[in-house]
Design a protein around this motif. Structure first.
Motif, short mmCIF file in Angstrom:
data_model
loop_
_atom_site.label_atom_id
_atom_site.label_comp_id
_atom_site.label_asym_id
_atom_site.label_seq_id
_atom_site.Cartn_x
_atom_site.Cartn_y
_atom_site.Cartn_z
N ALA A 37 48.28 27.55 42.95
CA ALA A 37 46.85 27.72 42.77
C ALA A 37 46.46 29.19 42.76
O ALA A 37 45.58 29.61 42.02
N ASP B 188 47.00 30.42 39.35
CA ASP B 188 46.03 29.91 38.38
C ASP B 188 44.67 30.56 38.54
O ASP B 188 44.01 30.86 37.56
N ASN B 189 44.21 30.74 39.77
CA ASN B 189 42.82 31.07 39.97
C ASN B 189 42.61 31.51 41.41
O ASN B 189 42.27 30.70 42.27
N ARG C 103 40.37 33.30 42.92
CA ARG C 103 39.04 33.28 43.55
C ARG C 103 38.69 31.91 44.11
O ARG C 103 38.05 31.80 45.15
N SER C 104 39.13 30.86 43.43
CA SER C 104 38.88 29.53 43.95
C SER C 104 39.67 29.28 45.23
O SER C 104 39.20 28.59 46.12
N VAL C 105 40.86 29.87 45.30
CA VAL C 105 41.65 29.70 46.52
C VAL C 105 40.97 30.41 47.68
O VAL C 105 40.89 29.90 48.79
N LEU C 106 40.43 31.61 47.39
CA LEU C 106 39.67 32.34 48.41
C LEU C 106 38.48 31.52 48.87
O LEU C 106 38.22 31.39 50.06
N ALA C 107 37.76 30.95 47.90
CA ALA C 107 36.58 30.16 48.23
C ALA C 107 36.96 28.87 48.92
O ALA C 107 36.11 28.18 49.45
N SER C 108 38.25 28.52 48.90
CA SER C 108 38.71 27.35 49.62
C SER C 108 39.16 27.72 51.03
O SER C 108 39.78 26.91 51.72
N GLY C 109 38.89 28.95 51.42
CA GLY C 109 39.15 29.34 52.80
C GLY C 109 40.60 29.70 53.08
O GLY C 109 41.05 29.59 54.22
#
Lengths: 255, 343
Positions: B209, B212-213, B215-221
């Protein structure tokens, strides 16, 4: 006296080059309240969200979460504290199955700390969460790759990602944009449930005002990065500056 | 105007579909379908050292180098799975090699102690070196990793530490060639299957992940910096192991440990074999290294043939040989006429 606000933003400012993206914005929010952030395109709504959630560092000003200074915190720490956000531009993991998308947040330290969970269990939880945000049960949709989803479903997936983190503050950046009227209508009860039953504080950035006003009790209006009004939806609509800056024709056409 | 055309249709073989299901443990045929390809590879690799009288010393050495490059290729593939494209596997190799030489020279440890010690310590050291540049992406990360082995090499040359240009020679050897072969073949197999397995867990899912992306992983904590560092550590293990191993094989370590070959060969192996599959990385190494040995007979023309081979494969089969074979194994193709298209 009530307790500390769950979220307090004090004189937050951010410049990009010569432009004041956000300028001297302050507001506060108590636990369980709902807040809408509105304003014309480029008025700094998304930047404000990015400043609160740590994706952008502010030039000046402070952000407090339950009285604790969290200014300039990293995004993953913000989530660990209980602030989850969705993205305006949907950013799923395109090559993974839809439910696997939710395994990522379920693997985060916050969720693991809250209730553990092992490999395999997360898949179950993920599918259950998808059902909750409106993926039909027993359909093949959760097992498809996320890249093949229609736009409305991607938005739901974004919402599911936020909710999977069991946040105390949910920040939704233009959840409704690109959704059809009926899709939005089906989301409203869910948002109410998140707020009323589960007691999560809700912040929504929206352009779809009529739908937004059905959910939120308080609104702040931004224009050119500055807060120009604050109050209940009805109060805000009465402010001359707001009408001029942003609502204008829509108020006449709609209300 | 009515146009008529044909398209290629790919369908899963019946046995593939059945093997994905519960039949895989209910029927011998389906079980064999799943196990046979893997078992064939494992058995033939493990049988190789037994054939020493047939093949001779030369090919045993080629096998040794091939496995070393395969380990580096596996290391590259794991890094790439997290989105870190490295142009400097020689860093891992060199650090492992020099650590083994240093430990052996300074403390007089046996190879059986220096190899595991320098594998782990080397991987930690490499993670520490790369930690500050982990936030870089794409070509910038690649450039830094490209520069680091060169920097190490010149640093050793200039400061004359660790033997300087002379290197460290006369280091203790491993017991014998059969032992060496089994050690390095087992390591390659463990890494190939282990990495594949790792990437299928939830932990591996997080790593993918991040590629792939992020920022989404960051936003997933999830702290992506920390996870990238862990991935670098895991990926560095086979690399530093390969270095430490070859140090004791040659009983020598010198500046060539940071040579460009150890960066380029693994990378091309993965490109030829197919990135992201791990098996492809090993397959690529097993094609490239023996091929370049066979081509030695052609003298200077070897490089020309070698490079043309690379170009043809990169253009003709960009997915990699392993994915191609995998597809042929699992699916059949047929040509079907298109429905009528009015243009």
């Amino acid at each position: 006296m009530r307790t500390d606000p769950i979220l307090r933003v004090c004189n937050l400012s951010k410049r990009f080059g010569g432009v004041n993206a956000v300028y001297d914005v302050s507001f506060y929010l108590y636990e369980g309240e709902t807040l809408g952030i509105i304003g014309p395109n480029g008025s700094g709504k998304s930047t404000l969200i990015n400043l609160i959630t740590g994706f952008v560092k502010p030039d000046s000003g402070k952000v407090y979460f339950r009285g604790r200074d969290i200014t300039g915190i990293t995004p993953d720490k913000a989530v660990s504290l209980g602030i989850a956000r969705s993205f305006q531009l949907v950013r799923p993991f395109y090559n993974m199955a839809v439910y696997k998308n939710l395994v990522i947040p379920l693997y985060s330290p916050r969720v693991r700390k809250l209730k553990g969970g092992k490999y395999g269990d997360r898949d179950e939880v993920a599918i259950h969460l998808l059902e909750e945000v409106g993926f039909e049960r027993d359909s093949q949709v959760p097992f498809k790759t996320a890249g093949t989803l229609p736009h409305g479903y991607m938005k739901r997936l974004e919402l599911a990602r936020c909710l999977s983190l069991q946040p105390e503050v949910v920040i939704l950046d233009e959840l409704f944009s690109g959704m059809s009227m009926s899709e939005i209508a089906s989301m409203l009860p869910l948002l109410e449930k998140i707020n009323r039953e589960e007691g999560r504080t809700l912040i929504m950035v929206e352009h779809r005002l009529r739908e937004l006003f059905r959910v939120v009790g308080k609104v702040i209006v931004l224009n050119f990065g500055m807060k120009i009004a604050e109050g209940t939806p009805a109060e805000v609509m009465e402010v001359e500056e707001v009408r001029k800056a942003y609502l204008g024709s829509e108020v006449e056409a709609g209300a | 105007m009515v146009k008529r055309g044909y398209r290629k249709e790919r369908l899963d073989r019946g046995i593939k579909a059945r093997s994905d299901d519960i039949f895989a443990i209910a029927s011998w045929r389906e079980t064999l379908y799943l196990i046979l390809p893997r078992a064939a590879v494992i058995v033939s690799l493990l049988a190789f050292p037994l054939l020493k009288d047939v093949l001779g010393h030369y090919w045993q050495n080629v096998m040794l180098i091939t496995c070393t490059i395969a380990l580096l290729a596996l290391s590259w593939d794991l890094l790439a799975s997290v989105g870190l494209v490295s142009l400097g596997q020689a860093l891992f190799f060199g650090v492992g090699a020099y650590l083994a030489g240093f430990l052996s020279r300074t403390f007089g440890w046996t190879p059986l102690l220096t190899i595991p010690a320098s594998t782990v310590a080397g991987a930690l050291l490499c993670t520490a070196i790369l930690f500050p540049v982990l936030r870089l992406r794409g070509i910038y990360f690649g450039l830094i990793t490209f520069a680091l082995p060169l920097l190490m090499m010149r640093m050793i040359e200039a400061t004359k530490i660790l033997g300087g240009t002379e290197g460290l020679s006369g280091l203790p050897p491993l017991p014998d060639i059969t032992f060496e072969l089994y050690l390095v073949i087992t390591a390659a197999l463990v890494c190939a299957f282990g990495f594949k397995r790792l990437m299928d867990t939830d932990y591996g899912l997080v790593l993918r992940a991040i590629r792939d992306n992020d920022r989404s992983v960051l936003a997933s904590g999830i702290n992506i910096q920390w996870y990238k560092a862990q991935a670098v550590f895991i990926a560095a293990l086979p690399g530093t192991f390969a270095g430490a191993f070859l140090t004791h094989h040659y009983q020598f370590v010198g500046m060539p440990a940071f040579a460009l070959d150890f960066s380029i060969l693994p990378l091309t192996s993965v490109v030829i074999g197919g990135a992201g599959t791990f098996a492809g990385a090993v397959l690529g190494a097993f094609i490239l290294v023996p091929l370049s040995e066979v081509l030695r007979a052609f003298g200077t023309l070897r490089v020309v043939i070698y490079c043309s081979f690379l170009i043809i494969f990169t253009i003709g089969l960009p997915e990699g040989i392993f994915r191609f074979i995998e597809r042929k194994y699992h699916q059949f193709e047929r040509v079907v006429p298109l429905e009528e298209v009015r243009a």
